[in-house]
Design an enzyme around this catalytic site. Structure first.
Site, mmCIF file in Angstrom:
data_model
loop_
_atom_site.group_PDB
_atom_site.id
_atom_site.type_symbol
_atom_site.label_atom_id
_atom_site.label_comp_id
_atom_site.label_asym_id
_atom_site.label_seq_id
_atom_site.Cartn_x
_atom_site.Cartn_y
_atom_site.Cartn_z
ATOM 1 C CE LYS A 70 41.509 -6.493 24.397
ATOM 2 N NZ LYS A 70 41.551 -5.140 23.837
ATOM 3 N NE ARG A 120 47.990 4.476 19.486
ATOM 4 C CZ ARG A 120 47.663 3.601 20.407
ATOM 5 N NH1 ARG A 120 47.081 3.991 21.504
ATOM 6 N NH2 ARG A 120 47.930 2.319 20.247
ATOM 7 C CB SER A 135 41.243 2.731 25.635
ATOM 8 O OG SER A 135 40.618 3.282 24.514
ATOM 9 C CG HIS A 169 39.257 6.043 19.951
ATOM 10 N ND1 HIS A 169 39.180 5.695 21.279
ATOM 11 C CD2 HIS A 169 40.083 5.132 19.383
ATOM 12 C CE1 HIS A 169 39.923 4.623 21.505
ATOM 13 N NE2 HIS A 169 40.488 4.259 20.371
#
Ligand code: PNS
Length: 161
Positions: free
Chosen positions: A41, A90, A128, A17
């Site tokens: 979440k 990614r 993460s 990030h």
């Protein structure tokens, strides 16, 4: 003035990030990192902690600001007067989700464009969630996150999570 938002959960922020922040900040006049307040979440870090961590890590970048946001990303972009959304890609596995997100956002807000930066090869495997999993087993997370936050993450796993 070219304003971009870089949105995400950043729970926690990773070196991947940070690399995207550093590179995209060079392309625009102002970069606003948007930390999602996600009610669905239960995050490892509170929104305040996530914002503070990113603020500390980016304090020397003259044109980066960090803000929390809830609701739709395009509404946040409009609030920020941003015309660009930055996302990191990614691997091809990210593509489908990111394309859907970008295209949906474009329909809702035609004045905002999403640009993708390919993640630095060094961090192309990194997420993460991986960091949290390793930390939960008390593994070494130093290759994945800024050294300033390693202890903060470890502390979260001293108590059960
Ligand atoms: O880092 P993440 O968790 O992959 O980031 C996802 C994020 C914040 C970009 C995405 O969940 C988002 O934009 N959420 C806000 C709600 C929204 O606008 N959704 C898109 C419309 S389908």
């Amino acid at each position: 003035m070219k304003i971009a938002v870089y949105p995400g959960s950043f729970d926690p922020i990773t070196l991947g990030h940070l690399d995207i922040i550093e590179r995209s900040a060079k392309m625009v006049d102002r970069l606003i990192v948007g930390v999602l307040v996600n009610q669905a979440k239960t995050p490892l870090f509170s929104m305040e902690d996530r914002v503070k961590m990113i603020q500390d890590l980016t304090k020397d970048y003259g044109n980066v600001e960090v803000r929390a946001f809830k609701g739709l990303l395009v509404d946040f972009a409009h609030e920020c007067k941003a015309t660009i959304i930055v996302r990191g890609l990614r691997a091809v596995t990210d593509f489908e989700y990111e394309l859907q997100l970008a295209q949906t956002n474009k329909v809702i807000a035609p004045d905002v464009d999403t640009i993708f930066l390919t993640t630095n090869l060094k961090y192309s495997y990194l997420s993460s969630s991986t960091v949290k999993e390793i930390a939960s087993y008390h593994g070494d997370i130093t290759p994945f996150v800024p050294e300033e936050i390693v202890e903060k993450i470890k502390e979260q796993y001293k108590v059960d999570h």
